[in-house]
Design a protein around this motif. Sequence first.
Motif, PDB file in Angstrom:
ATOM      1  N   PRO A 204     -11.515  47.157  24.950  1.00  0.00           N
ATOM      2  CA  PRO A 204     -10.771  45.963  24.540  1.00  0.00           C
ATOM      3  C   PRO A 204     -11.447  44.684  25.014  1.00  0.00           C
ATOM      4  CG  PRO A 204      -9.290  47.631  25.416  1.00  0.00           C
ATOM      5  CD  PRO A 204     -10.679  48.106  25.710  1.00  0.00           C
ATOM      6  N   TYR A 205     -11.509  43.708  24.105  1.00  0.00           N
ATOM      7  CA  TYR A 205     -12.050  42.388  24.426  1.00  0.00           C
ATOM      8  C   TYR A 205     -11.209  41.360  23.689  1.00  0.00           C
ATOM      9  CZ  TYR A 205     -15.171  38.345  24.545  1.00  0.00           C
ATOM     10  OH  TYR A 205     -15.684  37.074  24.709  1.00  0.00           O
ATOM     11  N   LEU A 206     -10.495  40.525  24.433  1.00  0.00           N
ATOM     12  CA  LEU A 206      -9.638  39.485  23.853  1.00  0.00           C
ATOM     13  C   LEU A 206      -8.609  40.083  22.889  1.00  0.00           C
ATOM     14  CD1 LEU A 206     -12.286  36.674  23.248  1.00  0.00           C
ATOM     15  CD2 LEU A 206     -10.771  36.995  25.216  1.00  0.00           C
ATOM     16  N   ASP A 207      -7.964  41.154  23.336  1.00  0.00           N
ATOM     17  CA  ASP A 207      -6.879  41.782  22.589  1.00  0.00           C
ATOM     18  C   ASP A 207      -7.337  42.404  21.272  1.00  0.00           C
ATOM     19  OD1 ASP A 207      -4.205  42.558  22.635  1.00  0.00           O
ATOM     20  OD2 ASP A 207      -3.576  40.904  21.340  1.00  0.00           O
ATOM     21  N   SER A 208      -8.621  42.738  21.200  1.00  0.00           N
ATOM     22  CA  SER A 208      -9.160  43.422  20.034  1.00  0.00           C
ATOM     23  C   SER A 208     -10.358  44.234  20.506  1.00  0.00           C
ATOM     24  CB  SER A 208      -9.575  42.401  18.959  1.00  0.00           C
ATOM     25  OG  SER A 208     -10.053  43.068  17.804  1.00  0.00           O
ATOM     26  N   TYR A 209     -11.029  44.902  19.569  1.00  0.00           N
ATOM     27  CA  TYR A 209     -12.234  45.632  19.932  1.00  0.00           C
ATOM     28  C   TYR A 209     -13.497  44.838  19.605  1.00  0.00           C
ATOM     29  CZ  TYR A 209      -9.261  49.655  20.758  1.00  0.00           C
ATOM     30  OH  TYR A 209      -8.290  50.492  21.248  1.00  0.00           O
ATOM     31  N   ALA A 210     -13.324  43.651  19.027  1.00  0.00           N
ATOM     32  CA  ALA A 210     -14.455  42.774  18.758  1.00  0.00           C
ATOM     33  C   ALA A 210     -13.932  41.392  18.398  1.00  0.00           C
ATOM     34  CB  ALA A 210     -15.326  43.319  17.632  1.00  0.00           C
ATOM     35  N   HIS A 211     -14.758  40.396  18.633  1.00  0.00           N
ATOM     36  CA  HIS A 211     -14.420  39.012  18.319  1.00  0.00           C
ATOM     37  C   HIS A 211     -15.503  38.469  17.400  1.00  0.00           C
ATOM     38  CE1 HIS A 211     -13.918  34.648  19.033  1.00  0.00           C
ATOM     39  NE2 HIS A 211     -12.666  34.953  19.291  1.00  0.00           N
ATOM     40  N   LEU A 212     -15.110  37.874  16.266  1.00  0.00           N
ATOM     41  CA  LEU A 212     -16.072  37.469  15.246  1.00  0.00           C
ATOM     42  C   LEU A 212     -15.870  36.010  14.851  1.00  0.00           C
ATOM     43  CD1 LEU A 212     -18.354  38.413  13.362  1.00  0.00           C
ATOM     44  CD2 LEU A 212     -16.615  39.193  11.748  1.00  0.00           C
ATOM     45  N   THR A 228      -7.810  42.581  11.876  1.00  0.00           N
ATOM     46  CA  THR A 228      -6.588  42.966  11.182  1.00  0.00           C
ATOM     47  C   THR A 228      -5.664  43.802  12.057  1.00  0.00           C
ATOM     48  OG1 THR A 228      -7.657  44.935  10.268  1.00  0.00           O
ATOM     49  CG2 THR A 228      -7.760  42.912   8.958  1.00  0.00           C
ATOM     50  N   ALA A 229      -6.155  44.231  13.223  1.00  0.00           N
ATOM     51  CA  ALA A 229      -5.318  45.029  14.115  1.00  0.00           C
ATOM     52  C   ALA A 229      -5.680  44.715  15.559  1.00  0.00           C
ATOM     53  CB  ALA A 229      -5.508  46.524  13.841  1.00  0.00           C
ATOM     54  N   THR A 230      -4.716  44.848  16.444  1.00  0.00           N
ATOM     55  CA  THR A 230      -4.956  44.660  17.860  1.00  0.00           C
ATOM     56  C   THR A 230      -5.216  46.009  18.526  1.00  0.00           C
ATOM     57  OG1 THR A 230      -2.585  44.736  18.298  1.00  0.00           O
ATOM     58  CG2 THR A 230      -3.569  42.561  17.980  1.00  0.00           C
ATOM     59  N   VAL A 231      -5.488  45.967  19.804  1.00  0.00           N
ATOM     60  CA  VAL A 231      -5.800  47.186  20.543  1.00  0.00           C
ATOM     61  C   VAL A 231      -4.582  48.098  20.599  1.00  0.00           C
ATOM     62  CG1 VAL A 231      -6.386  48.086  22.812  1.00  0.00           C
ATOM     63  CG2 VAL A 231      -7.583  46.086  21.927  1.00  0.00           C
ATOM     64  N   THR A 232      -4.784  49.364  20.251  1.00  0.00           N
ATOM     65  CA  THR A 232      -3.689  50.345  20.296  1.00  0.00           C
ATOM     66  C   THR A 232      -4.023  51.534  21.185  1.00  0.00           C
ATOM     67  OG1 THR A 232      -4.553  51.428  18.311  1.00  0.00           O
ATOM     68  CG2 THR A 232      -2.869  49.724  17.995  1.00  0.00           C
ATOM     69  N   ALA A 233      -5.273  51.614  21.646  1.00  0.00           N
ATOM     70  CA  ALA A 233      -5.688  52.734  22.490  1.00  0.00           C
ATOM     71  C   ALA A 233      -6.766  52.243  23.449  1.00  0.00           C
ATOM     72  CB  ALA A 233      -6.198  53.884  21.627  1.00  0.00           C
ATOM     73  N   GLY A 234      -7.207  53.118  24.337  1.00  0.00           N
ATOM     74  CA  GLY A 234      -8.178  52.719  25.342  1.00  0.00           C
ATOM     75  C   GLY A 234      -9.549  52.366  24.792  1.00  0.00           C
ATOM     76  N   HIS A 235      -9.968  53.043  23.726  1.00  0.00           N
ATOM     77  CA  HIS A 235     -11.285  52.797  23.164  1.00  0.00           C
ATOM     78  C   HIS A 235     -11.187  52.711  21.647  1.00  0.00           C
ATOM     79  CE1 HIS A 235     -12.308  54.376  27.152  1.00  0.00           C
ATOM     80  NE2 HIS A 235     -13.404  53.656  27.045  1.00  0.00           N
ATOM     81  N   GLY A 236     -12.159  52.005  21.041  1.00  0.00           N
ATOM     82  CA  GLY A 236     -12.131  51.817  19.597  1.00  0.00           C
ATOM     83  C   GLY A 236     -13.504  52.029  18.981  1.00  0.00           C
ATOM     84  N   GLY A 237     -13.554  51.875  17.647  1.00  0.00           N
ATOM     85  CA  GLY A 237     -14.778  52.037  16.901  1.00  0.00           C
ATOM     86  C   GLY A 237     -14.762  53.354  16.136  1.00  0.00           C
ATOM     87  N   PRO A 238     -15.744  53.593  15.286  1.00  0.00           N
ATOM     88  CA  PRO A 238     -16.868  52.687  15.037  1.00  0.00           C
ATOM     89  C   PRO A 238     -16.588  51.604  14.004  1.00  0.00           C
ATOM     90  CG  PRO A 238     -17.116  54.677  13.748  1.00  0.00           C
ATOM     91  CD  PRO A 238     -15.869  54.871  14.580  1.00  0.00           C
ATOM     92  N   THR A 239     -15.420  51.678  13.321  1.00  0.00           N
ATOM     93  CA  THR A 239     -15.123  50.750  12.225  1.00  0.00           C
ATOM     94  C   THR A 239     -14.135  49.691  12.674  1.00  0.00           C
ATOM     95  OG1 THR A 239     -15.523  52.497  10.602  1.00  0.00           O
ATOM     96  CG2 THR A 239     -14.289  50.572   9.858  1.00  0.00           C
ATOM     97  N   LEU A 240     -14.447  48.435  12.365  1.00  0.00           N
ATOM     98  CA  LEU A 240     -13.595  47.302  12.692  1.00  0.00           C
ATOM     99  C   LEU A 240     -13.342  46.511  11.418  1.00  0.00           C
ATOM    100  CD1 LEU A 240     -15.666  46.143  15.790  1.00  0.00           C
ATOM    101  CD2 LEU A 240     -13.595  47.545  15.854  1.00  0.00           C
ATOM    102  N   LEU A 256     -20.813  38.461  16.411  1.00  0.00           N
ATOM    103  CA  LEU A 256     -19.873  39.525  16.728  1.00  0.00           C
ATOM    104  C   LEU A 256     -20.015  39.863  18.211  1.00  0.00           C
ATOM    105  CD1 LEU A 256     -17.875  41.743  15.453  1.00  0.00           C
ATOM    106  CD2 LEU A 256     -19.849  43.263  15.735  1.00  0.00           C
ATOM    107  N   GLN A 257     -18.909  39.764  18.945  1.00  0.00           N
ATOM    108  CA  GLN A 257     -18.905  40.105  20.357  1.00  0.00           C
ATOM    109  C   GLN A 257     -18.077  41.362  20.566  1.00  0.00           C
ATOM    110  OE1 GLN A 257     -17.622  35.907  21.462  1.00  0.00           O
ATOM    111  NE2 GLN A 257     -19.102  36.295  23.101  1.00  0.00           N
ATOM    112  N   PHE A 258     -18.674  42.344  21.249  1.00  0.00           N
ATOM    113  CA  PHE A 258     -17.968  43.589  21.548  1.00  0.00           C
ATOM    114  C   PHE A 258     -18.407  44.078  22.915  1.00  0.00           C
ATOM    115  CE2 PHE A 258     -21.848  44.678  19.299  1.00  0.00           C
ATOM    116  CZ  PHE A 258     -22.340  45.786  19.966  1.00  0.00           C
ATOM    117  N   GLN A 259     -17.582  44.913  23.518  1.00  0.00           N
ATOM    118  CA  GLN A 259     -17.821  45.336  24.899  1.00  0.00           C
ATOM    119  C   GLN A 259     -17.873  46.850  25.020  1.00  0.00           C
ATOM    120  OE1 GLN A 259     -16.038  43.164  28.405  1.00  0.00           O
ATOM    121  NE2 GLN A 259     -14.787  45.004  28.508  1.00  0.00           N
TER     122      GLN A 259
END
Length: 274
Positions: A204-212, A228-240, A256-259
Motif C-alpha cells: 500500500p502507498y497513499l491508500d492505493s497500490y500505486a499513485h499516478l 478505481t479501487a483502494t487497498v483491500t488486502a496486504g499486497h496488490g498487483g500485477p494489474t492496476l 507511476l509510483q509504487f512500493q
Amino acid sequence: MPVGAMPSTSTSTSMSASASVPASAMPSMDGMGAMTSGDGLSATRNGYTLSSATTRLPAAKAFGYRFTIVGPDRRPITGFAVDQTKRLHFYAIRSDLTGFQHVHPTMAADGTWTAPLAALSAGTWRLVATFTPDSGSGKDTDFVLSRTVTVPGKAVDTALPAASTRTTVDGYTVTLTGDLTAGMVHPLTVTVARGGTPVTDLQPYLDSYAHLTAFHQGDGAFAHLHPTATVTAGHGGPTLSFHAELTRPGDWRLFLQFQTAGTLHTAAVTVHVS
C-alpha cells in the motif's frame, strides 16, 4: 487513440479497446468524490491562492519551500480534507518534464506549509499543490494550484522520450493499456512485472497500490489519474486500474509510483493523447 501511439504511425502492440465518456458529460471527480478545480497552471482559482514569497531556489541543494494556501477571506486556511492519506500533496517538475518530485509538506499552526524538496537542477520549475478545503466556499473541491520558480545556473533541457506503452524502473517493467482521447474520461490499466513474472507484492502507498500523475508537454498542465479501487488486502498487483482524464491533446509524461519491500519506485513514461 491507444496509449503510446502517434497519430501518423501504427503500433505492433495490441491494445484493448476501452470505454470512454466525454468529460463534459460527467463532473470531474477525484478519488474521494470531490469536484476537481484547475489544471495546475494558475496560482489562484475560485478565490484560493497558493502564496509564497520565494521565486528562486538554490541549485544542487535540498530546500524547504514555504507557502500558504490563502482563502477567499485573504487569510491562510488550516483546515484540509484528507485525500489518499494526506491533507496536501506537493509536486515539483522541471519545464522539460524531468526531475519529478512528489512530497508531503508539514503545516504549522498558522497555516504555513514547508515542502522538503531534494536538490534541483538549474532551470525553471513548476511547484504544484493539490488539496481539498474541509470548510468554506471551496469545501469538497479538489484544487490544483501552482507557482513557478527559477533555479540559477546553466539550464540544459532533456528531450522528452518518445511515446510508448512500456517502461522499466529498478528491474520492474510497467505496461500501459487503454485508449486516450483529450477531454474524455478513459479507463487506463497498468500492469507490473519483473523478469517476465507478474508482480503481486505491491505494498500500500497513499491508500492505493500505486499513485499516478501526469504533466503535459508544452504548457505543463497537471493531471492526477485516480485509482478505481483502494487497498483491500496486504499486497496488490500485477494489474492496476485508473480513471484517466487528460484535457489536452499531445504528449504527456506519466509518473507511476509504487512500493515493494519498503522501497518506493517511480516509473516515467510518455503517452500520446489524440
